[in-house]
Design a protein around this motif. Structure first.
Motif, PDB file in Angstrom:
ATOM      1  N   ALA A  92       0.826  -1.207   0.000  1.00  0.00           N
ATOM      2  CA  ALA A  92       0.000   0.000   0.000  1.00  0.00           C
ATOM      3  C   ALA A  92       0.860   1.257   0.000  1.00  0.00           C
ATOM      4  O   ALA A  92       0.566   2.237  -0.708  1.00  0.00           O
ATOM      5  CB  ALA A  92      -0.939  -0.007   1.206  1.00  0.00           C
ATOM      6  N   LEU A  93       1.938   1.241   0.788  1.00  0.00           N
ATOM      7  CA  LEU A  93       2.848   2.382   0.813  1.00  0.00           C
ATOM      8  C   LEU A  93       3.480   2.598  -0.554  1.00  0.00           C
ATOM      9  O   LEU A  93       3.609   3.730  -1.030  1.00  0.00           O
ATOM     10  CB  LEU A  93       3.938   2.150   1.865  1.00  0.00           C
ATOM     11  N   GLY A  94       3.865   1.497  -1.203  1.00  0.00           N
ATOM     12  CA  GLY A  94       4.459   1.614  -2.527  1.00  0.00           C
ATOM     13  C   GLY A  94       3.505   2.198  -3.547  1.00  0.00           C
ATOM     14  O   GLY A  94       3.881   3.049  -4.357  1.00  0.00           O
ATOM     15  N   VAL A  95       2.250   1.757  -3.515  1.00  0.00           N
ATOM     16  CA  VAL A  95       1.268   2.298  -4.454  1.00  0.00           C
ATOM     17  C   VAL A  95       1.032   3.778  -4.172  1.00  0.00           C
ATOM     18  O   VAL A  95       0.935   4.594  -5.108  1.00  0.00           O
ATOM     19  CB  VAL A  95      -0.053   1.512  -4.373  1.00  0.00           C
ATOM     20  N   ALA A  96       0.943   4.141  -2.908  1.00  0.00           N
ATOM     21  CA  ALA A  96       0.739   5.546  -2.557  1.00  0.00           C
ATOM     22  C   ALA A  96       1.886   6.412  -3.067  1.00  0.00           C
ATOM     23  O   ALA A  96       1.678   7.503  -3.609  1.00  0.00           O
ATOM     24  CB  ALA A  96       0.583   5.691  -1.043  1.00  0.00           C
ATOM     25  N   ALA A  97       3.112   5.925  -2.891  1.00  0.00           N
ATOM     26  CA  ALA A  97       4.270   6.675  -3.371  1.00  0.00           C
ATOM     27  C   ALA A  97       4.286   6.757  -4.890  1.00  0.00           C
ATOM     28  O   ALA A  97       4.628   7.792  -5.471  1.00  0.00           O
ATOM     29  CB  ALA A  97       5.553   6.020  -2.864  1.00  0.00           C
ATOM     30  N   ALA A  98       3.913   5.664  -5.546  1.00  0.00           N
ATOM     31  CA  ALA A  98       3.955   5.614  -7.009  1.00  0.00           C
ATOM     32  C   ALA A  98       2.922   6.518  -7.653  1.00  0.00           C
ATOM     33  O   ALA A  98       3.138   7.047  -8.745  1.00  0.00           O
ATOM     34  CB  ALA A  98       3.754   4.176  -7.483  1.00  0.00           C
ATOM     35  N   THR A  99       1.787   6.688  -6.993  1.00  0.00           N
ATOM     36  CA  THR A  99       0.696   7.477  -7.582  1.00  0.00           C
ATOM     37  C   THR A  99       0.576   8.863  -6.973  1.00  0.00           C
ATOM     38  O   THR A  99      -0.336   9.610  -7.325  1.00  0.00           O
ATOM     39  CB  THR A  99      -0.639   6.738  -7.418  1.00  0.00           C
ATOM     40  N   SER A 106      -6.740  11.483 -14.005  1.00  0.00           N
ATOM     41  CA  SER A 106      -5.739  10.674 -14.699  1.00  0.00           C
ATOM     42  C   SER A 106      -5.658   9.250 -14.170  1.00  0.00           C
ATOM     43  O   SER A 106      -5.034   8.391 -14.810  1.00  0.00           O
ATOM     44  CB  SER A 106      -4.355  11.327 -14.582  1.00  0.00           C
ATOM     45  N   LEU A 107      -6.270   8.968 -13.019  1.00  0.00           N
ATOM     46  CA  LEU A 107      -6.152   7.645 -12.422  1.00  0.00           C
ATOM     47  C   LEU A 107      -6.592   6.513 -13.353  1.00  0.00           C
ATOM     48  O   LEU A 107      -5.963   5.454 -13.354  1.00  0.00           O
ATOM     49  CB  LEU A 107      -6.934   7.582 -11.108  1.00  0.00           C
ATOM     50  N   PRO A 108      -7.641   6.671 -14.160  1.00  0.00           N
ATOM     51  CA  PRO A 108      -7.994   5.566 -15.068  1.00  0.00           C
ATOM     52  C   PRO A 108      -6.927   5.271 -16.110  1.00  0.00           C
ATOM     53  O   PRO A 108      -6.940   4.196 -16.718  1.00  0.00           O
ATOM     54  CB  PRO A 108      -9.289   6.066 -15.739  1.00  0.00           C
ATOM     55  N   ARG A 109      -5.986   6.194 -16.313  1.00  0.00           N
ATOM     56  CA  ARG A 109      -4.946   6.015 -17.321  1.00  0.00           C
ATOM     57  C   ARG A 109      -3.614   5.576 -16.710  1.00  0.00           C
ATOM     58  O   ARG A 109      -2.609   5.490 -17.410  1.00  0.00           O
ATOM     59  CB  ARG A 109      -4.764   7.309 -18.126  1.00  0.00           C
ATOM     60  N   TRP A 110      -3.633   5.306 -15.403  1.00  0.00           N
ATOM     61  CA  TRP A 110      -2.447   4.805 -14.708  1.00  0.00           C
ATOM     62  C   TRP A 110      -2.703   3.361 -14.301  1.00  0.00           C
ATOM     63  O   TRP A 110      -3.810   2.988 -13.935  1.00  0.00           O
ATOM     64  CB  TRP A 110      -2.153   5.634 -13.456  1.00  0.00           C
ATOM     65  N   TRP A 111      -1.643   2.568 -14.346  1.00  0.00           N
ATOM     66  CA  TRP A 111      -1.740   1.135 -14.024  1.00  0.00           C
ATOM     67  C   TRP A 111      -0.675   0.794 -12.987  1.00  0.00           C
ATOM     68  O   TRP A 111       0.478   1.247 -13.091  1.00  0.00           O
ATOM     69  CB  TRP A 111      -1.515   0.312 -15.290  1.00  0.00           C
ATOM     70  N   VAL A 112      -1.052   0.014 -11.982  1.00  0.00           N
ATOM     71  CA  VAL A 112      -0.124  -0.414 -10.933  1.00  0.00           C
ATOM     72  C   VAL A 112       0.211  -1.882 -11.160  1.00  0.00           C
ATOM     73  O   VAL A 112      -0.673  -2.752 -11.102  1.00  0.00           O
ATOM     74  CB  VAL A 112      -0.733  -0.218  -9.531  1.00  0.00           C
ATOM     75  N   ALA A 113       1.470  -2.172 -11.419  1.00  0.00           N
ATOM     76  CA  ALA A 113       1.944  -3.545 -11.619  1.00  0.00           C
ATOM     77  C   ALA A 113       2.661  -3.997 -10.357  1.00  0.00           C
ATOM     78  O   ALA A 113       3.626  -3.356  -9.922  1.00  0.00           O
ATOM     79  CB  ALA A 113       2.880  -3.616 -12.819  1.00  0.00           C
ATOM     80  N   ALA A 181      -5.272   2.196 -11.616  1.00  0.00           N
ATOM     81  CA  ALA A 181      -5.157   2.990 -10.392  1.00  0.00           C
ATOM     82  C   ALA A 181      -6.511   3.455  -9.885  1.00  0.00           C
ATOM     83  O   ALA A 181      -6.740   3.517  -8.669  1.00  0.00           O
ATOM     84  CB  ALA A 181      -4.235   4.180 -10.624  1.00  0.00           C
ATOM     85  N   SER A 182      -7.430   3.788 -10.771  1.00  0.00           N
ATOM     86  CA  SER A 182      -8.761   4.221 -10.336  1.00  0.00           C
ATOM     87  C   SER A 182      -9.523   3.080  -9.690  1.00  0.00           C
ATOM     88  O   SER A 182     -10.232   3.277  -8.683  1.00  0.00           O
ATOM     89  CB  SER A 182      -9.545   4.777 -11.533  1.00  0.00           C
ATOM     90  N   ALA A 183      -9.402   1.872 -10.231  1.00  0.00           N
ATOM     91  CA  ALA A 183     -10.076   0.713  -9.648  1.00  0.00           C
ATOM     92  C   ALA A 183      -9.460   0.376  -8.300  1.00  0.00           C
ATOM     93  O   ALA A 183     -10.169   0.003  -7.348  1.00  0.00           O
ATOM     94  CB  ALA A 183      -9.985  -0.478 -10.593  1.00  0.00           C
ATOM     95  N   TYR A 184      -8.140   0.486  -8.198  1.00  0.00           N
ATOM     96  CA  TYR A 184      -7.454   0.250  -6.925  1.00  0.00           C
ATOM     97  C   TYR A 184      -7.985   1.192  -5.852  1.00  0.00           C
ATOM     98  O   TYR A 184      -8.296   0.769  -4.733  1.00  0.00           O
ATOM     99  CB  TYR A 184      -5.953   0.457  -7.119  1.00  0.00           C
ATOM    100  N   ARG A 185      -8.120   2.461  -6.202  1.00  0.00           N
ATOM    101  CA  ARG A 185      -8.655   3.440  -5.245  1.00  0.00           C
ATOM    102  C   ARG A 185     -10.081   3.089  -4.844  1.00  0.00           C
ATOM    103  O   ARG A 185     -10.430   3.089  -3.653  1.00  0.00           O
ATOM    104  CB  ARG A 185      -8.608   4.831  -5.877  1.00  0.00           C
ATOM    105  N   ASP A 186     -10.928   2.786  -5.818  1.00  0.00           N
ATOM    106  CA  ASP A 186     -12.333   2.518  -5.526  1.00  0.00           C
ATOM    107  C   ASP A 186     -12.522   1.243  -4.699  1.00  0.00           C
ATOM    108  O   ASP A 186     -13.494   1.121  -3.946  1.00  0.00           O
ATOM    109  CB  ASP A 186     -13.125   2.412  -6.828  1.00  0.00           C
TER     110      ASP A 186
END
Length: 266
Positions: A92-99, A106-113, A181-186
Motif C-alpha cells: 500500500a505504501l508503494g502504491v501511494a508513493a507511485a501514484t 488521470s487515475l484511469p490512465r495509470w496502471w499499478v503492476a 489505479a482508479s479501480a485500486y482506489r475505488d
C-alpha cells in the motif's frame, strides 16, 4: 466489456511498478534487473511512462544497498522505507508513493503492476498488462512458476500437474497482479495485513464491479524456497508437495497468496 467503474476505457499513459522487500539481498538484484527491460519495452513499444518503487520493509541485510545502487543507475527507480513488517502495508505504501501527485482524472490512465523481490518477470510483462487494460480490464491476475532449479524436478512436476495456467484460472498472486489505479482506489487498496492482501484486493475489486481478468499470460518465475516469510504463503504450499521419494498428494489450502477466494487448489 467495460467496467462499471469507467464509462469508457481510456488508454494507459503510465505504468508504475511496486516491489515490497524484506531481507531479499540474494534475489533482489535479479528481480530489478528483469523489471528494467520490461519498463524499457513498455516505453519503446507502447509509448508509456514507467516508474518503479522499491519498498524496503524492516530490512536488516544488504537489500537497501542493492536498491540504492539500482536507483542511482536509473532515475525511474525510487526507494521508500518502512518498519511495518507487513506485506500488505508495504504494498500500500508503494502504491501511494507511485501514484502521489496523480490528479484524480488521470487515475484511469495509470496502471499499478505488482510483483515481489524474489520474482523474475518476462520482458513483455508490462506490455501484456497494457494490452489487457486497453482492452477494458481493470485488473489482470497473471500466473507464476516456481524456479525449477530451486524446487527440483519431483516437486516441480507435482506443481505443474496441479497448477492451472489458462484463461479464467483460479489463482491470485501478489507477485503478478496488475490493477488500474482508479479501480485500486475505488476498491480500497491493499489492506495492512501480513498475508492474503492480494486475495483481499481482488475480492474488493470484484465486489465494486471492476472487470477482473485472470489469464495464463503474463507468467513470472518466482522463488521456490520452502520456508517463506509469511504464514500460509506460497512457500508453505511448495513444501507440502511430494519430495523426491515422498508419497502422498499436496495438501489442500485455504485462501492464500496463490489461490482464489473460491478455495481452488493451485
Amino acid at each position: 466489456m467495460n467496467s462499471p467503474l469507467n464509462s469508457r476505457v481510456e488508454p494507459l499513459e503510465r505504468i508504475v511498478v511496486v516491489v515490497p522487500v524484506h531481507d531479499e539481498e540474494r534475489l533482489l538484484g535479479s528481480a530489478l534487473a528483469h523489471i528494467r527491460p520490461a519498463m524499457d519495452r513498455a516505453e519503446n513499444h507502447k509509448r508509456l511512462r514507467t516508474r518503479l518503487i522499491v519498498v524496503l520493509d524492516a530490512c536488516t541485510d544488504g537489500s537497501a544497498s542493492i536498491a540504492a545502487s539500482a536507483a542511482a543507475a536509473d532515475t525511474r527507480i525510487s526507494v521508500v522505507t518502512t518498519d511495518a513488517r507487513c506485506v500488505g502495508a508495504a504494498r500500500a505504501l508503494g502504491v501511494a508513493a507511485a501514484t502521489a501527485g496523480c490528479p484524480g482524472p488521470s487515475l484511469p490512465r495509470w496502471w499499478v503492476a505488482n510483483t515481489d523481490a524474489d520474482t523474475r518477470v518476462p520482458p513483455d510483462w508490462l506490455e501484456l498488462f497494457a494490452e489487457a487494460a486497453d482492452a477494458g480490464a481493470d485488473a489482470l491476475v497473471g500466473t507464476v512458476e516456481p524456479d525449477i532449479a530451486e524446487l527440483g524436478p519431483a516437486r516441480f512436476a507435482a506443481w505443474r500437474s496441479a497448477y492451472v495456467r489458462a484463461e479464467c484460472h483460479p489463482h491470485i498472486h501478489g507477485a503478478n497482479l496488475g490493477v488500474r489505479a482508479s479501480a485500486y482506489r475505488d476498491a480500497g487498496g491493499f489492506q495492512p495485513v501480513p498475508g492474503n492482501e492480494d486475495v483481499g484486493l481482488v475480492r474488493a475489486l470484484r465486489a465494486c464491479g471492476a472487470t477482473v481478468r485472470s489469464s495464463g499470460e503474463p507468467q513470472v518465475v518466482t522463488s521456490a524456497r520452502l520456508r517463506g516469510r509469511t504464514a500460509h504463503g506460497f512457500a508453505g504450499y511448495l513444501s507440502s508437495l511430494p519430495a523426491p521419494g515422498g508419497i502422498g498428494d499436496a495438501i489442500a489450502c485455504e485462501e492464500t497468496q496463490f489461490v482464489d477466494t473460491v478455495g481452488h487448489r493451485p
